[in-house]
Motif scaffolding. Sequence first.
Motif, mmCIF file in Angstrom:
data_model
loop_
_atom_site.group_PDB
_atom_site.id
_atom_site.type_symbol
_atom_site.label_atom_id
_atom_site.label_comp_id
_atom_site.label_asym_id
_atom_site.label_seq_id
_atom_site.Cartn_x
_atom_site.Cartn_y
_atom_site.Cartn_z
ATOM 1 N N GLU A 133 -45.460 -30.745 4.380
ATOM 2 C CA GLU A 133 -45.062 -31.231 5.757
ATOM 3 C C GLU A 133 -43.689 -31.367 5.643
ATOM 4 O OE1 GLU A 133 -43.127 -34.428 5.322
ATOM 5 O OE2 GLU A 133 -42.878 -33.604 3.381
ATOM 6 N N SER A 144 -38.410 -24.136 7.147
ATOM 7 C CA SER A 144 -37.724 -23.620 6.679
ATOM 8 C C SER A 144 -36.392 -24.081 5.979
ATOM 9 C CB SER A 144 -36.831 -23.539 8.063
ATOM 10 O OG SER A 144 -35.665 -25.232 7.953
ATOM 11 N N ALA A 183 -35.996 -23.728 1.901
ATOM 12 C CA ALA A 183 -36.269 -22.119 1.264
ATOM 13 C C ALA A 183 -37.588 -22.683 0.055
ATOM 14 C CB ALA A 183 -35.047 -22.482 0.063
ATOM 15 N N PRO A 195 -36.205 -15.858 -9.436
ATOM 16 C CA PRO A 195 -35.473 -17.246 -8.891
ATOM 17 C C PRO A 195 -35.055 -16.963 -7.701
ATOM 18 C CG PRO A 195 -35.833 -17.604 -11.381
ATOM 19 C CD PRO A 195 -35.960 -15.415 -11.194
ATOM 20 N N GLU A 196 -34.462 -15.804 -7.166
ATOM 21 C CA GLU A 196 -32.847 -15.718 -6.365
ATOM 22 C C GLU A 196 -34.364 -15.699 -5.011
ATOM 23 O OE1 GLU A 196 -32.612 -14.337 -9.055
ATOM 24 O OE2 GLU A 196 -30.234 -14.870 -9.731
ATOM 25 N N LYS A 251 -25.674 -10.928 -3.394
ATOM 26 C CA LYS A 251 -25.320 -11.811 -4.658
ATOM 27 C C LYS A 251 -25.610 -10.988 -6.048
ATOM 28 C CE LYS A 251 -23.587 -15.457 -1.900
ATOM 29 N NZ LYS A 251 -22.624 -16.217 -1.819
ATOM 30 N N GLU A 270 -25.230 -23.856 -7.247
ATOM 31 C CA GLU A 270 -25.683 -23.519 -8.361
ATOM 32 C C GLU A 270 -26.506 -24.514 -8.928
ATOM 33 O OE1 GLU A 270 -25.646 -22.021 -12.192
ATOM 34 O OE2 GLU A 270 -26.779 -24.258 -12.376
ATOM 35 N N SER A 319 -28.684 -28.129 7.880
ATOM 36 C CA SER A 319 -28.482 -29.621 6.732
ATOM 37 C C SER A 319 -28.795 -28.954 5.649
ATOM 38 C CB SER A 319 -29.860 -30.198 7.173
ATOM 39 O OG SER A 319 -31.021 -29.467 6.687
ATOM 40 N N ASP A 372 -30.686 -29.725 3.563
ATOM 41 C CA ASP A 372 -31.719 -29.120 3.317
ATOM 42 C C ASP A 372 -32.151 -27.254 3.896
ATOM 43 O OD1 ASP A 372 -34.095 -30.246 2.268
ATOM 44 O OD2 ASP A 372 -34.933 -30.814 4.262
ATOM 45 N N GLU A 373 -31.850 -27.106 4.650
ATOM 46 C CA GLU A 373 -31.744 -25.725 4.466
ATOM 47 C C GLU A 373 -30.053 -24.821 4.561
ATOM 48 O OE1 GLU A 373 -32.708 -25.699 8.891
ATOM 49 O OE2 GLU A 373 -33.680 -27.363 9.153
ATOM 50 N N TYR A 425 -30.372 -24.066 1.474
ATOM 51 C CA TYR A 425 -30.534 -23.558 0.013
ATOM 52 C C TYR A 425 -31.720 -22.086 0.427
ATOM 53 C CZ TYR A 425 -26.268 -26.825 -1.785
ATOM 54 O OH TYR A 425 -25.410 -27.007 -1.644
ATOM 55 N N LEU A 426 -30.881 -21.096 -0.340
ATOM 56 C CA LEU A 426 -32.386 -19.973 -0.239
ATOM 57 C C LEU A 426 -32.328 -19.974 -1.586
ATOM 58 C CD1 LEU A 426 -30.753 -17.417 2.565
ATOM 59 C CD2 LEU A 426 -32.426 -19.363 2.480
ATOM 60 N N GLY A 427 -31.658 -19.735 -2.399
ATOM 61 C CA GLY A 427 -32.177 -19.704 -4.167
ATOM 62 C C GLY A 427 -30.765 -19.666 -4.639
ATOM 63 N N PRO A 428 -30.810 -19.781 -5.590
ATOM 64 C CA PRO A 428 -29.640 -19.396 -7.007
ATOM 65 C C PRO A 428 -27.971 -18.838 -6.586
ATOM 66 C CG PRO A 428 -31.537 -19.180 -8.341
ATOM 67 C CD PRO A 428 -31.789 -18.842 -7.088
ATOM 68 N N TYR A 429 -27.923 -19.506 -6.040
ATOM 69 C CA TYR A 429 -25.970 -18.849 -5.406
ATOM 70 C C TYR A 429 -25.926 -18.610 -4.107
ATOM 71 C CZ TYR A 429 -24.681 -19.202 -10.367
ATOM 72 O OH TYR A 429 -24.951 -19.943 -12.402
ATOM 73 N N MET A 430 -27.327 -18.692 -3.473
ATOM 74 C CA MET A 430 -27.811 -17.941 -2.320
ATOM 75 C C MET A 430 -27.693 -19.038 -1.449
ATOM 76 S SD MET A 430 -30.252 -14.879 -3.587
ATOM 77 C CE MET A 430 -29.974 -14.131 -1.945
ATOM 78 N N ASN A 431 -27.095 -19.237 0.157
ATOM 79 C CA ASN A 431 -27.397 -19.734 1.327
ATOM 80 C C ASN A 431 -26.645 -18.679 2.768
ATOM 81 O OD1 ASN A 431 -24.421 -18.979 1.740
ATOM 82 N ND2 ASN A 431 -23.570 -20.454 -0.101
ATOM 83 N N THR A 462 -33.113 -23.600 -5.926
ATOM 84 C CA THR A 462 -32.550 -24.610 -5.378
ATOM 85 C C THR A 462 -32.050 -25.784 -6.153
ATOM 86 O OG1 THR A 462 -33.893 -25.609 -3.637
ATOM 87 C CG2 THR A 462 -32.828 -23.219 -3.133
ATOM 88 N N MET A 480 -33.831 -29.827 -5.316
ATOM 89 C CA MET A 480 -35.325 -29.681 -4.829
ATOM 90 C C MET A 480 -35.412 -31.027 -4.146
ATOM 91 S SD MET A 480 -36.491 -26.475 -5.721
ATOM 92 C CE MET A 480 -38.199 -26.848 -5.965
ATOM 93 N N ARG A 501 -39.972 -34.509 -1.723
ATOM 94 C CA ARG A 501 -40.370 -34.827 -0.446
ATOM 95 C C ARG A 501 -41.712 -36.230 -0.797
ATOM 96 N NH1 ARG A 501 -37.949 -31.748 3.551
ATOM 97 N NH2 ARG A 501 -37.231 -29.905 1.694
#
Lengths: 954, 289
Positions: free
Chosen positions: A826, A830, A832, A895-896, A918, B120, B148, B150-151, B153-159, B222, B224, B227
Amino acid sequence: MNAPTQISGPKATENIQETQLAIKSESQLESKSENKPSEKPSHDAITSGRYIGQRVRRKEDPRLLTGRGQFVDDISLPGQLQVAFARSPIARGDIVAINMDIALDVPGVHAIYTQQDLACYNVDMISFFLVSPEVEITPLANGRVAYVGEPVALVIADSRAIAEDAASLIEVEYAEQDPVISIRDAHHAPPIHPGTDDNIAAQMGEEDIDEDLEAELQRAPHLITHTVVHQRISQSPMETRGVLVTFDGSEEITLYITCQSPHMVARWVSIALGLPPAAIRVIAKDVGGGFGLKNHPWKEETAVILAAMKLRRPLKWIEDRYENLIGANQAREQEMALQIGFDHDGTLIASHGNYSCNNGAYPQLAECNIAVHMFVWAAYKMPTYGFLTRGWYTNTVGYAAYRGPWAMETLIRETALDVAARRIGLDPIEIRRRNLVTLQDQPTTSCMEIPLEDVTPAECLEKLLTAFDVAAFRQEQAAAREQERYLGLGLATYIEPTGAAGAITTMTGELAQVRIEPTGKVTATMSTHSQGHGTATTMAQIFADRLGVAYEDVTVFEGDSSRGGFSPGAAGSRQGVIAGGAAIKAAELLADKTKLLASHLLDTTPDNILIDNGMVSVAGQPDKTRSLADIANIAYGEPDRLPEDFEPGLEAQYRYQPPPMTFSSAANACVVEVDSDTGFVKILRWISSEDCGTPINPAIVEGQISGGLAQAIGMVLLEEVGFDERGNPTTATYKDYHLPAISDVPDFEFVHANTPSQSVGGMRGVGEGGAIIGAPALVNAIADALSPFGEVPVELPLTPVKLLSVIEGRDLSRKTAAPANTPAQEGNTSVAEPVTPATAPEPAIAPATATATNTVAAVIDGDWKMILSTPMGPQEISGHFETQGDLLSGYLSSPEGQMDFSGTAEGNNLKFDLKVQKPMKITLKYNLTVDGDKLAGKCKMGIFGSAKVSGERA
Amino acid sequence: MKPAPFDYVAPASVEEACATLAEACGGAAVLAGGQTLIPLLNLRMSQPFILVDINNIPELKGITRVDHGIRIGPATRQCDAVDSDILIQDLPVIVEAVRHVGHHQTRNRGTVGGSITLGEPAAELPATAVALGATIEIRSSQGIRQVSADEFYLGPYMNVLEHDELVTGITFPGWPQGHLTIFRELAQRPGDFALVGLVGALAIEAGKITHAGLAWFGMGPTPMKARQAEQLLIGQSLQDIDPEIIAESAVADTAPFDDQHTSAEYRRTVGTRLFARALLEAIDAQEAV
């Protein structure tokens, strides 16, 4: 101020009482006997001191604490150039080609050398014991590489940065071979070194247990087999390796090098390079820790010396921390199994040990394995012991010494005794009392023919038990368990041969040279060497004490091979014992000479001369008091006033040859609490009861023990050098290699259970004991705490996950995918979604069968688990491949995140590219070969070089 | 351990910084406190051709109260956040989290924005931003946008940052006075990245939880967000909740990983306990008031 002071009568008596009081309070760090350098030396106060046994402030500290120490990188020479190495990214392979064209074009680069360029010099990479290696060892890789980090080329440039720029541009083509990484693999793998029959670097003992011994073991009512797996350790000196070398003329070399003995380095370089010893001067004023790593130069330092010889420019190489953690020799990584037969009452019957050590590719000390078994049972009444010991070659960086070479036998014996005590139902104290050799039992000879005359582990243990109320602890422990809190008590005892001399070529006596200068001040030249040991302080204490001068008036010079005579410096807890004895003897010779002259000048006999606080007096005749300076002035400058046949000057020297071994003993108690929810260990209390003979300076003794115990805590709880299956180091920075911090180390308590040894001065070595006894004390405490849950396997380090596995009775450490989670769907879509192997979507098509008509697809299609061996450690990747003819598509997830790709599939060869952002924008070029359910290959990662890829069908 | 060559600029304004970033087309790295970037440069794991030092841009520093919340300039030093009266009064959980970032010495230099932007997975501040519902202000020469946490971070060290974008502010929404704060971290040594950690806040009105913000660190690629646990808590009174059940649901929203320090299973097992312990303590603390 320098008015003669009469030293006799009631005042002296008072002073003596004060001294005794001060000694009584020595266990308090803030004892009033400390001299205060900030105050002007007060002769009265100083006169009161006999300096041996006092907590005087260290002479080294003002310069070290104000940033004025002189380490290698603090030295610069006109015209010096900087060195960086290009190192092997693979653990094993042949060098096919080296292309240095682009690197040589970098502005500021002066030269790049490979082993071919240095081959004109004959180098014999001898061990600490001056023995030539069994396998060829060259300063730079000679046609093949045998570990990740092996230096392949040496770049010389105006700056280290430029040298690193150029090193990264050297292109080396390798024909890679499968490496041998672990001891287990080394047993069965073909030899890693050409021209050898197997991977055994050194071996002693018999492969089959002696029949009689076997019979003894079998008849034992209790037979315990205990195993210990000791992880690999990085010595981690605060000052990494480093060298600055210059040629002052033909074959005249000056080396500034961080080391454990300038004399030993000079000797090693002379023999290894075949140079006349007189041509080599080695200087190492301050050293930031050695711990065994810096006994003598190794590949990199030797390569720098040869390169400087070739280029004729001063060269400096300072190892950075990354190099230190991957390229500097390492220690331990041992496995041992110990069988012990006990009688019904816990009396020892017989024992057998089987020991293996990972020696790496080019061990600095292949033969050191012999040490292990000599002292396993030396302090215990063990009737018979047999052993097998082997060191194994592997494709890892080589083995070097580490503080406490007797650590493994102490660890396995002391932890095995606790296991046995639990099994037999004895108290751990009782099992030791029944078996330890006491003073009453001596002299005796151990089952390994070690003569024992004055070892005191049993006495140290009894003294320890007066300082720790075991019964009260057991009550507290029982009460805590009621509340599900798990406290544990660990006890351990040990002996250690220190100050060894006379049996091994490099383990010699020590030379002390001392003079009373014409100024009346004392200067001594020693071959001691401090990497934190404070030898300039302890030796000055001895001279001041025995010559009757103020501590402040004694200066000790060390750290320069052009001064004094040979000694191996810091190696095997020897300097206090041997150099201390040499200092005492030299001081006595000088005092005798001074008294002879003074008696001549003051018209009395030498027996009537007193020297105290730098003043020379005649007993009962205060008017005849003279300063030492007055006497010294005459000794040097007025030959006419000297007695007949008196050699002018006030100088003496003595080389002390101590007994072959001087034993130190100790017992430790450690109390821990293990959190049964997390497996975390908290050290609550730690008491050291040690016999180091005469303590020259109790503060330095306690500092040595504390430092060793801190390293032991690191070994048991935190530190571990890791490799992946391709031999890539997984602990290349201190983010991953965890040293103990101040927060991990408790305040240690000390019980000084000292008995004088038979060496001159009565000292016993104390440099390594903490590192040896600390590990079993802590392991035993943890095992005691967790005994309600079962035995704790001694596989160091005992990380929280390992201990929690014992507590929960299940293996939490296994590297398995998580059970399917149901992250909340829910809300904000967007967010991740974690894309990990655990949560990766199921492949749309079943592997292998989907396109059964296509043989290529049948081999390749499906899901794969892969490991990408990056310079910063292995990375797990899940891959999904689909083929359509020669076209390949799919995705990789880690994990990336997940990334799609397309590429080609020719036969079983897969090629595809991925662009990543990266740590920077680079294109990853995969080239993989599928073989059945396995795949292997490479990933080219731009400037990061190539990484190995291995994998298997998921 | 010497960085590859790079240029260096220290612009005085956000506009200048963004212009440089745009011009560099991804070849730039932003230097704030440098506690991660400088080691990466020295290891040559990061090789930008230009460093954009944002320490000379006054508007990127400072902690201020804004409408309905607190704004922290990204170049604010972590040590200043620890000492901030505004944070201590309004959102003390941030202070607690910053205290766990690195060591005293690194906090003197390290910045709040640096840690939050880096992402990290086992770091405290990204999870704090996610838990408390922070908004990250991002500017480029093209304009300004709010994302936000919440939105972010995409992964480790990735945004979500584009190469020409700069984080120019982090705004934490206000939490009502008297909200409960939760912070737990398990690290092998103080100052290490967490093996497992959790951070959050609970707003309570009339005995019922009206708003819950909870996030894990070290429990996935990321930060977590927990929720399901948040949902379960809302509308409950503290006395009625079962910490074990909430903890189980909180761990269900994680994706822990194996590394050389511990295993995913350890993180999951211990994380559940930490969460339950933290809730119990929060309840006890509330009852003590």
